[in-house]
Design a protein around this motif. Structure first.
Motif, PDB file in Angstrom:
ATOM      1  N   LEU A 189       5.618 -10.948 -12.685  1.00  0.00           N
ATOM      2  CA  LEU A 189       6.564 -10.167 -13.488  1.00  0.00           C
ATOM      3  C   LEU A 189       6.718  -8.763 -12.921  1.00  0.00           C
ATOM      4  O   LEU A 189       7.759  -8.124 -13.107  1.00  0.00           O
ATOM      5  N   ALA A 190       5.683  -8.295 -12.213  1.00  0.00           N
ATOM      6  CA  ALA A 190       5.738  -6.980 -11.575  1.00  0.00           C
ATOM      7  C   ALA A 190       6.098  -7.075 -10.103  1.00  0.00           C
ATOM      8  O   ALA A 190       6.789  -6.204  -9.566  1.00  0.00           O
ATOM      9  N   GLU A 191       5.627  -8.133  -9.433  1.00  0.00           N
ATOM     10  CA  GLU A 191       5.856  -8.299  -7.993  1.00  0.00           C
ATOM     11  C   GLU A 191       6.272  -9.738  -7.712  1.00  0.00           C
ATOM     12  O   GLU A 191       5.447 -10.643  -7.748  1.00  0.00           O
ATOM     13  N   TRP A 199      -1.179  -8.931  -4.967  1.00  0.00           N
ATOM     14  CA  TRP A 199      -2.590  -9.269  -5.128  1.00  0.00           C
ATOM     15  C   TRP A 199      -3.369  -8.136  -5.789  1.00  0.00           C
ATOM     16  O   TRP A 199      -4.354  -8.383  -6.490  1.00  0.00           O
ATOM     17  N   ASP A 200      -2.906  -6.909  -5.606  1.00  0.00           N
ATOM     18  CA  ASP A 200      -3.511  -5.792  -6.341  1.00  0.00           C
ATOM     19  C   ASP A 200      -3.300  -5.965  -7.840  1.00  0.00           C
ATOM     20  O   ASP A 200      -4.202  -5.675  -8.645  1.00  0.00           O
ATOM     21  N   GLU A 201      -2.100  -6.426  -8.223  1.00  0.00           N
ATOM     22  CA  GLU A 201      -1.824  -6.671  -9.639  1.00  0.00           C
ATOM     23  C   GLU A 201      -2.713  -7.785 -10.182  1.00  0.00           C
ATOM     24  O   GLU A 201      -3.252  -7.688 -11.292  1.00  0.00           O
ATOM     25  N   VAL A 202      -2.871  -8.858  -9.403  1.00  0.00           N
ATOM     26  CA  VAL A 202      -3.740  -9.957  -9.837  1.00  0.00           C
ATOM     27  C   VAL A 202      -5.163  -9.447 -10.043  1.00  0.00           C
ATOM     28  O   VAL A 202      -5.823  -9.763 -11.037  1.00  0.00           O
ATOM     29  N   ALA A 203      -5.638  -8.648  -9.091  1.00  0.00           N
ATOM     30  CA  ALA A 203      -7.008  -8.121  -9.179  1.00  0.00           C
ATOM     31  C   ALA A 203      -7.185  -7.204 -10.387  1.00  0.00           C
ATOM     32  O   ALA A 203      -8.262  -7.169 -10.993  1.00  0.00           O
TER      33      ALA A 203
END
Length: 228
Positions: A189-191, A199-203
């Motif tokens: 939804l962000a990337e 992957w930063d968002e997932v982390a």
């Protein structure tokens, strides 16, 4: 261009695929259904393909021998729910019931597979809706609709409109694996890509995502062995 040839005795069906982008012969044995495929550059000949397959026959047969046997859903079968094995057993009940170590079904039901599948899909929707809402709130971005499918090529997806799709078979996997897929799709939804930023968002949503991601890559194919 595609076709099928047979290898060895007993014969193994191998699907041949020509690809303009392929630079070499590439062999794949599906972890989902055991199908063997060989991708070939356009310049490769059938003779080259046959010679390559003969050289890899032992590897192919060893790989196929390690494929898990299919499990039909019926009394006496054992299937995982949230990663925990449950024995399917008949008892005096009107509806499917999930217990610590059992899935209880009505006696003499010739639609056991369909009933268990419907129960698991409802449970999967509840778990995925909860996880998606939790990560969506954490991310600060709303999602649209949630749909469930029995997909073989992907465990989830996110559309540009913010709609989320998941494989209902995630309910068979350990709970943290289902959570990881929800975090993964909500992060889109962000990337809407698989960049470093994604992957930063997932982390941020799930700091320990690497372990369930590895489980899914190594063990996920076996979730399709259960035939409902």
């Amino acid at each position: 261009m595609a076709g099928t040839i047979q290898l060895g005795e007993p014969p193994i069906d191998v699907t041949l695929k020509h690809s303009a982008r392929a630079r070499r012969l590439s062999l794949r044995v599906s972890g989902v259904d055991g199908r063997v495929s060989l991708t070939m550059p356009h310049r490769a000949s059938l003779r080259e393909a046959q010679a390559f397959l003969r050289s890899k026959e032992d590897w192919i047969r060893n790989h196929l021998d390690r494929q898990p046997d299919a499990t039909a859903i019926a009394p006496g079968a054992v299937i995982p729910v949230e990663g925990h094995p449950r024995l399917i057993a008949e008892t005096r009940t009107r509806a499917v019931r999930l217990m610590d170590d059992h899935i209880l079904i009505p006696p003499g039901d010739d639609q056991a597979g369909a009933r268990v599948r419907a129960f698991l899909k409802t449970l999967a929707r509840d778990r995925l809706a909860e996880a998606s809402a939790r990560y969506s709130t954490q991310l600060g971005r709303p999602f649209g609709k949630i749909s469930l499918r029995d997909t073989r090529s992907r465990w989830g997806s996110c559309t540009s409109e913010g709609n989320l799709m998941y494989s209902w078979r995630l309910i068979l996997a350990p709970a943290q694996v289902l959570d990881y897929v929800a975090a993964h799709e909500v992060a889109h939804l962000a990337e809407m890509n698989h960049s470093a930023a994604f992957w930063d968002e997932v982390a941020r949503l799930m700091p320990d995502y690497q372990a369930p991601r590895k489980w899914l890559r190594n063990e996920g194919g076996a979730l399709h062995r259960y035939h409902f």
